[in-house]
Design a protein around this motif. Sequence first.
Motif, mmCIF file in Angstrom:
data_model
loop_
_atom_site.group_PDB
_atom_site.id
_atom_site.type_symbol
_atom_site.label_atom_id
_atom_site.label_comp_id
_atom_site.label_asym_id
_atom_site.label_seq_id
_atom_site.Cartn_x
_atom_site.Cartn_y
_atom_site.Cartn_z
ATOM 1 N N UNK A 61 74.453 29.368 -76.206
ATOM 2 C CA UNK A 61 74.058 29.850 -74.876
ATOM 3 C C UNK A 61 72.774 30.670 -75.019
ATOM 4 N N UNK A 62 72.877 31.800 -75.666
ATOM 5 C CA UNK A 62 71.701 32.644 -75.893
ATOM 6 C C UNK A 62 72.139 33.892 -76.645
ATOM 7 N N UNK A 63 71.419 34.244 -77.731
ATOM 8 C CA UNK A 63 71.687 35.467 -78.477
ATOM 9 C C UNK A 63 70.374 36.166 -78.795
ATOM 10 N N UNK A 64 70.463 37.467 -78.955
ATOM 11 C CA UNK A 64 69.278 38.258 -79.292
ATOM 12 C C UNK A 64 69.189 38.430 -80.805
ATOM 13 N N UNK A 65 68.073 38.921 -81.234
ATOM 14 C CA UNK A 65 67.877 39.200 -82.660
ATOM 15 C C UNK A 65 68.842 40.248 -83.153
#
Length: 149
Positions: A61-65
């Motif tokens: 889906x989406x992940x941050x650093x």
Amino acid sequence: MSRERAKRLQPLIQIAKNAVNEALSYMGALQQKLNSEEQKSDTLKQYQQEYQENFKTQASIKVSGLQIQQFESFMVQIDDAISQQNNHIFQVKEQLKKAQSIYQTLNQKLKSYEKLENRLNAQAIASENQQLQKFLDEISAHQHRLHSS
């Protein structure tokens, strides 16, 4: 006389039996501990796998650093926990090997005491039989002399 020698072995045999039973009990406790520790290891590995799968699902889906760093940091912690658990399992296995070796030694000692007791009893029976036969032979000879005169 020989039966007395065999009877004198009874306390020694009882002590040896108690030691063998204690060793068996200790081995049983160690085996249970080993099973428990292996189960803990399996649980950690399963948790690690589930955590990875959840992260992969979130990553699609989406992940941050920051989330990636947290994931990697947590995976290192789980790897360390698994490694420590494996070391603990190794130690318990070593304890179990030593306990098995001690059990075998104690059991061999018990068997040798029991063999000695059996041999002494057999010697006593043979000696008693010889004495009985000698007595019967004397009675028979005495009766023969009485009938001959």
